[in-house]
Scaffold this active site. Structure first.
Site, PDB file in Angstrom:
ATOM      1  N   TYR A 212      -8.115   5.267 -11.261  1.00 53.28           N
ATOM      2  CA  TYR A 212      -6.870   5.058 -10.512  1.00 53.28           C
ATOM      3  C   TYR A 212      -5.913   4.300 -11.422  1.00 53.28           C
ATOM      4  CZ  TYR A 212      -9.464   6.736  -6.571  1.00 53.28           C
ATOM      5  OH  TYR A 212     -10.209   7.541  -5.749  1.00 53.28           O
ATOM      6  N   HIS A 397      -4.741   7.077   5.806  1.00 59.83           N
ATOM      7  CA  HIS A 397      -5.279   6.424   4.604  1.00 59.83           C
ATOM      8  C   HIS A 397      -6.394   5.441   4.939  1.00 59.83           C
ATOM      9  CE1 HIS A 397      -5.397   4.770   0.577  1.00 59.83           C
ATOM     10  NE2 HIS A 397      -5.189   3.554   1.048  1.00 59.83           N
TER      11      HIS A 397
END
Length: 608
Positions: A212, A397
């Site tokens: 990420y 999310h």
């Protein structure tokens, strides 16, 4: 005749006569040429007729398969397999797989062939299906994340329609896709459309399975100085890196300055905390592999830039590199398309969910555990306009142990003074952390003043030894949704959490409670010593007082409340109320008719 010969020659040389896929606005590359053969999936859908159309283009002259799976594996999957014979005939069947075995032809043929051909070494099949077929061997196609499975044999057709293990694939795979998440009837682009690219600059993708990457950017001067209106956004992926760039997220970024701007680094420990903290900010754009450009409805745009607007944004890139390839250079990112002309409505994005706090505790080895956040009626009453807001898109999310989310919608029934549960605003019980994307709802949902909204996040921690706590890291958890709506109002955020005193009281009641709680402080490191009663802790979290906060229209409202009692729960309508023997629209035969025809054939043979 001469013209025809020229056209045939042009087709053979691949300079013309290419198949037309323009009626399919959505596309995903399921396999690349580098991995043994290009496999492209195209699709379109109609929410009124509730039908979806597909086309596949595969670099193969053998058979081609596509299917829907409960979990990305073959067992219990709903598949189609087709091929074009040497004589030019297309063979195509709706099938199902009960296990890891050759799929069987389904008696009820619901996947309908539109056409097939071989073109310059590629097999092309076009077919369609109803969302819901009421066939026990078909999986429904919904707004939830679909696990799409694919396979093909590069060169060989099956010897017969009854497949055997000798017809085994040469290539296979699976991919998560939101098949119904796009806008199939998007309006043409405005004449003054321009764009701004938010991209990294020639970074080296790390030699990790998953990375990420976070980078902060300052908006360009022409956007800082004047409000622009985003009409759509989509990915800019470096050619050849399609298999590596898995998702892109753009957040508004407060609390940073020009010293933080640059190519960034790994989100967990490669950038300053001020940069990584922006991942809890307002989401502006999201894309995941398989997704296309997100287009706003033609009467809505998102205002971006201008006086008083934040000058910085954060981009998070998820890189997928399972082969640990080194030296891959990437300059991918997001393209934000904008116009200088306002539309009828400004879009707003409401951040709603559970407070990011270690007080969000998810016990280990739990098959299922739920965290719930509440947007109270007091908040919607104080902030929303009289006619409410119209939600048309959403982004769900959680982090890695999350496997499903539901956005519930409640409205007080004035006749009986109880809350009635309406149809969920959004639901995805097939959530995939590695496939996150803003999606269009099937229909707009109006949230009115006084309505209550709840977000339920479902987690599974089987095989996880320690507790999972709320936090920014992907090793921690979140529970959020970002509702995209119009008309925009000053409504930025709504969060809630279990009241700290209620959580402390429960933890103190445990055998080791005195070591965990000291006054008003919780020693979270001691939670891993607890022998968790998951059901009891779930009951405590659900029935305790909740601290709920929202901010908007000059109001900052905090309430201590409980989750509302629901007088009338929502019951989804049964779309398969008719007999299972009825043919679906456009279907081939009735199951009962098949049995009858077989019976008559046997009878005729007997009477012979």
């Amino acid at each position: 005749k001469a013209v025809a010969q020229i056209l045939l020659l042009a087709c053979a040389l691949s300079v013309g006569c290419a198949h037309d896929f323009s009626s399919y606005p959505f596309k995903a590359t399921l396999n690349t040429a580098e991995n043994g053969g290009l496999y492209e999936l195209y699709w379109n859908f109609d929410n009124v007729k509730e039908t979806i159309s597909f086309a596949v283009r595969v670099n193969a002259t053998g058979w081609v398969g596509l299917g829907l799976s409960p979990n990305g594996q073959m067992p219990n999957s709903d598949v189609v397999i087709g091929w074009v014979t040497d004589g030019g005939e297309t063979v195509f069947h709706d099938r199902f797989a009960g296990g890891r075995e050759p799929p069987t032809i389904d008696e009820q043929q619901d996947w309908m062939l539109k056409g097939g051909e071989e073109e310059n070494g590629f097999t092309i099949l076009e077919f369609s299906r109803k969302y819901v077929t009421c066939d026990e061997y078909d999986l429904p196609i919904t707004t939830e994340t679909a696990r799409v499975i694919w396979s093909f044999h590069a060169t060989t057709d099956p010897a017969s329609e009854v497949l055997t293990f000798a017809d085994r694939h040469s290539h296979k795979g699976a991919l998560s896709l939101n098949l119904l998440g796009g806008l199939p009837d998007a309006a043409p682009d405005p004449q003054d459309l321009d764009y701004y690219d938010i991209t990294v600059d020639a970074i080296i993708i790390p030699e990790n399975d998953t990375t990420y990457w976070c980078a902060a950017f300052r908006l360009p001067e022409n956007i800082r100085d004047q409000t622009r209106y985003i009409t759509k956004f989509g990915p800019v992926v470096t050619e050849g890196n399609e298999a590596h760039v898995h998702h892109l997220l753009i957040y508004l970024c407060e609390g940073v300055n020009d010293t933080h701007v640059g190519n960034g680094g790994e989100c967990e420990d490669g950038v300053p905390e001020a940069v990584s903290a922006c991942r809890s900010g307002i989401l502006v754009a999201a894309w995941a592999v398989g997704g296309e450009v997100f287009v706003y409805p033609d009467n809505v745009a998102y205002p971006f830039g201008g006086e008083g607007f934040t000058q910085y944004v954060l981009m998070e890139l998820h890189y997928d590199n399972p082969a640990m390839i080194s030296g891959t250079v990437d300059s991918s990112g997001m393209r934000m398309y904008y116009t200088s002309t306002a539309r009828e409505y400004d879009a707003g994005i409401l951040t709603f969910g559970h407070d990011i706090t270690p007080d969000q505790i998810i016990p280990p080895n739990a098959k299922s555990f739920t965290t719930t956040a509440i947007l109270t009626g007091e908040c919607t009453e104080a902030i929303l306009p009289e006619d409410g807001i119209r939600v048309f898109g959403n982004f769900l999310h959680t982090h890695v142990v999350g496997h499903g989310l539901t956005v519930q919608h409640f409205r007080k029934n004035p006749e009986c003074d109880v809350y009635e549960e309406l149809e969920p605003i959004d639901r995805n019980l097939q959530y995939d952390f590695n496939y996150q994307q803003i999606t269009h709802l099937k229909r707009e949902v109006v949230i009115k003043p006084g309505d209550v909204v709840q977000l339920k996040c479902f987690y599974g921690t089987e095989g996880v030894d320690g507790v999972t706590l709320g936090g920014l890291s992907t090793r921690n958890e979140m529970c959020f949704t970002f509702l995209v709506y119009y008309p925009a109002v000053d409504f930025q955020i709504a969060i809630s959490r279990i009241e700290s005193s209620a959580l402390r009281d429960y933890l103190k009641s445990l055998p080791s409670g005195d070591q965990i709680v000291n006054g008003t402080e919780i020693d979270y490191s001691k939670l891993n010593t607890v022998d968790w009663d998951v059901d009891k802790f779930q009951e405590t979290v659900d029935e305790s007082m909740q601290g709920a906060f929202c901010r908007g229209e000059g109001n900052a409202i905090y309430r201590v409340t409980k989750f509302p009692e629901i007088g009338c729960p929502y019951i989804a309508p049964d779309q398969c109320t008719t007999e299972a023997t009825e043919a679906t629209e456009g279907g081939v035969v009735l199951r009962a008719s098949v049995a009858l025809l077989l019976l008559l054939s046997l009878l005729a043979a007997t009477l012979g």
